[in-house]
Design an enzyme around this catalytic site. Structure first.
Site, short mmCIF file in Angstrom:
data_model
loop_
_atom_site.label_atom_id
_atom_site.label_comp_id
_atom_site.label_asym_id
_atom_site.label_seq_id
_atom_site.Cartn_x
_atom_site.Cartn_y
_atom_site.Cartn_z
N HIS A 276 0.82 -1.12 -0.03
CA HIS A 276 0.02 -0.12 -0.02
C HIS A 276 0.64 1.32 -0.05
O HIS A 276 0.84 2.00 1.23
CB HIS A 276 -0.88 -0.02 1.22
CG HIS A 276 -1.93 -1.07 1.14
ND1 HIS A 276 -3.21 -1.17 0.68
CD2 HIS A 276 -1.64 -2.68 1.36
CE1 HIS A 276 -3.79 -2.32 0.69
NE2 HIS A 276 -2.78 -3.19 1.11
N GLY B 118 -5.50 1.50 5.37
CA GLY B 118 -6.12 1.37 6.33
C GLY B 118 -7.26 2.20 6.79
O GLY B 118 -7.97 2.26 5.74
N GLU C 76 -9.94 1.48 8.77
CA GLU C 76 -10.78 0.62 9.34
C GLU C 76 -11.38 1.13 10.81
O GLU C 76 -12.40 0.44 11.14
CB GLU C 76 -10.37 -1.01 9.43
CG GLU C 76 -10.46 -1.62 8.19
CD GLU C 76 -8.99 -1.54 7.30
OE1 GLU C 76 -8.28 -0.74 7.78
OE2 GLU C 76 -9.04 -2.45 6.44
N ARG D 234 -15.56 -7.06 4.50
CA ARG D 234 -15.23 -5.67 4.33
C ARG D 234 -15.45 -5.68 2.70
O ARG D 234 -15.15 -4.69 2.03
CB ARG D 234 -13.92 -5.17 4.72
CG ARG D 234 -13.74 -4.90 6.18
CD ARG D 234 -12.32 -4.66 6.56
NE ARG D 234 -11.85 -6.10 6.32
CZ ARG D 234 -10.31 -6.31 6.48
NH1 ARG D 234 -9.66 -5.22 6.62
NH2 ARG D 234 -10.10 -7.50 6.24
N HIS E 195 -2.86 -13.40 1.28
CA HIS E 195 -3.18 -13.56 2.52
C HIS E 195 -3.62 -15.12 2.89
O HIS E 195 -4.46 -15.30 3.61
CB HIS E 195 -4.35 -12.58 3.08
CG HIS E 195 -4.32 -11.09 2.73
ND1 HIS E 195 -2.98 -10.46 2.80
CD2 HIS E 195 -5.22 -10.34 2.38
CE1 HIS E 195 -3.34 -9.16 2.38
NE2 HIS E 195 -4.55 -8.92 2.06
N ARG F 271 -3.74 -16.85 6.43
CA ARG F 271 -4.47 -16.05 7.33
C ARG F 271 -5.50 -17.14 8.42
O ARG F 271 -5.37 -16.57 9.59
CB ARG F 271 -5.20 -15.15 6.99
CG ARG F 271 -6.58 -15.18 6.27
CD ARG F 271 -7.21 -13.89 5.80
NE ARG F 271 -7.32 -13.01 6.93
CZ ARG F 271 -7.37 -11.84 6.66
NH1 ARG F 271 -7.24 -11.22 5.24
NH2 ARG F 271 -7.89 -10.86 7.49
N ASP G 186 2.50 -6.80 2.10
CA ASP G 186 1.38 -5.98 2.38
C ASP G 186 1.72 -4.80 3.32
O ASP G 186 1.05 -4.06 4.13
CB ASP G 186 0.31 -6.69 3.56
CG ASP G 186 -1.08 -6.22 3.20
OD1 ASP G 186 -2.00 -6.79 3.96
OD2 ASP G 186 -1.52 -5.44 2.47
N SER H 223 -2.99 -1.64 6.51
CA SER H 223 -3.47 -1.81 8.07
C SER H 223 -3.32 -3.46 8.15
O SER H 223 -3.86 -4.11 7.37
CB SER H 223 -4.55 -1.19 8.24
OG SER H 223 -5.68 -1.85 7.58
#
Ligand code: FWO
Ligand code: ZN
Length: 392
Positions: free
Chosen positions: A65, A70, A72, A165, A226, A229, A287, A291
């Protein structure tokens, strides 16, 4: 601009032995047992002592990023944009920038401008068009035009699936996005991949299995990230990789995630190799600046941390020293594999004619000593080049 690196142990990532490397401008010009050159007159020429060091390709970080991410937890939880130092001290010489959850407070135009800034500062930069959401927010109004007409755009992402999200995209919507990205990539000689963000939702990779089983789209059109995770997604990731897909593990993490079942990237690599996943199917990405939000089981925000490119090297070291994986294999997931997945020609390997993106690691602890991007010194003897001068 000419550099000669003498007597380093070359991991291209394949081990080539102790060799000399000649760099002319931004390219690797020669690799040989012993290269001797001397110049008369004033030539910009530098000899670098590689004795006791390992020379590797520069890391390719396919998910950063760069503009910050972020948000969130509200506006005050937006993360800051990345600096050149955050990138070069991590050994990263090629980066792919993306947007995430917030595709309103952050724009594609600003992402492109940041990628141009980092390119001016000396590293190779690319971007994905879009953010978490479908429909995809582009620069030109079309996925195909963004990929075909904007050199830095190499695909779409990060599109969120199986996450509270996400925009709850249908499999039909993902099919169309991948179809547009693929054809635009074919027409412009680019990867045209779709970088997919996997959340913790129970539907996991359902859309991707459906698409690769029921359409003509090749499984390599996607780069799902991810993927370690949680243990359930990780099991699906292994099945997906054995079907020929790429699986990307995020190296930024937090001990609290491990308590909840996330598998550290270095451990995930070890488990994949032990379960027979072909090494060329696996990539790491950081990443960075993204965030790392934490939500309770009612999906209420309880805090967030921020990812960092430096975790790529940390997980390389953990893979070698804690998991006993050979450095050739670990380097593949940071160099040759992302270069192949993203169709970045002349990157990801130490080979004559390839870009001079190189890292000198100190052999004992695999710590970064020197970083060269397109033939330019970015970090030298652990000193960082800031605004043109080397400072500790
Ligand atoms: C992951 C980026 C997440 C942003 O699930 O996707 O949120 O927009 O900056 N980060 N949402 C982090 C986990 C893999 C730990 C992002 C973030
Ligand atoms: Zn993500």
């Amino acid at each position: 601009m000419i550099k000669l690196i003498k007597s380093a142990k070359i991991y291209s990532p394949k081990f080539l032995g102790i060799k000399d490397i000649l760099i002319v401008n931004d390219k690797i010009a020669a690799i040989d047992d012993n290269i001797e050159i001397n110049f008369k007159g004033n030539v910009d020429f530098e000899v670098i002592d590689g004795v006791g060091m390992i020379l590797t390709p520069g890391f390719i970080d396919s998910h950063v990023h760069i503009l910050g991410g972020g948000g969130e937890g509200g506006f005050s939880t937006r993360t800051p944009e990345i600096s050149l130092t955050d990138i070069t001290t991590a050994g990263v010489t090629t980066i792919v920038g993306c947007l995430g959850t917030d595709g309103v407070g952050r724009s594609m135009e600003a992402l492109y401008a940041k990628a141009k800034a980092l390119e001016e500062e000396g590293i190779s930069t690319y971007i994905y068009t879009g953010n978490y959401r479908v429909p995809v927010t582009t620069i030109t109004g079309s996925i195909m035009k963004d990929i075909m007409m904007i050199d830095k755009v190499i695909g779409v992402g990060e599109i969120a699936l199986s996450d509270h999200r996400s925009s709850q995209p249908t499999v039909e919507e993902i099919k169309k996005i991948a179809a547009d990205a693929r054809v635009a990539g074919i027409l412009s000689g680019k990867a045209g991949v779709v970088n997919i963000h996997l959340g913790d939702g129970r539907r996991m990779l359902n859309h991707l299995f459906d698409i690769t089983e029921n359409t003509e789209l090749p499984i390599t059109q996607f780069i799902p990230t991810h993927m370690s995770r949680n243990p359930y997604l990780f099991e699906e990731a292994i099945r997906y990789a054995k079907n020929g897909g790429y699986i990307d593990f995020t190296t930024s993490s937090d001990p609290s995630f491990w308590e909840e079942g996330e598998i550290k990237a270095s451990k995930a690599l070890k488990m994949c190799l032990d379960k027979g996943v072909p090494e060329e199917r696996i990539t790491f990405s950081s990443d960075g600046q993204g965030s790392l939000p934490m939500f309770n089981d009612k999906k209420e925000f309880i805090g967030l941390r921020m990812g960092s490119c430096s975790t790529l090297l940390e997980e390389l070291q953990a893979a070698v020293f804690e998991n006993g994986i050979g450095i050739e294999q670990v380097l593949m997931v940071l160099t040759e594999n992302p270069a192949r997945a993203l169709k970045l020609r002349e990157k990801g390997r130490i080979e004559k004619g390839f870009d001079a993106d190189l890292i000198l690691l100190e052999e004992e602890k695999l710590e970064i000593n020197t970083v060269i991007a397109k033939g330019k010194m970015m970090v030298k003897d652990k000193k960082i080049k800031v605004f043109g001068t080397f400072q500790k």
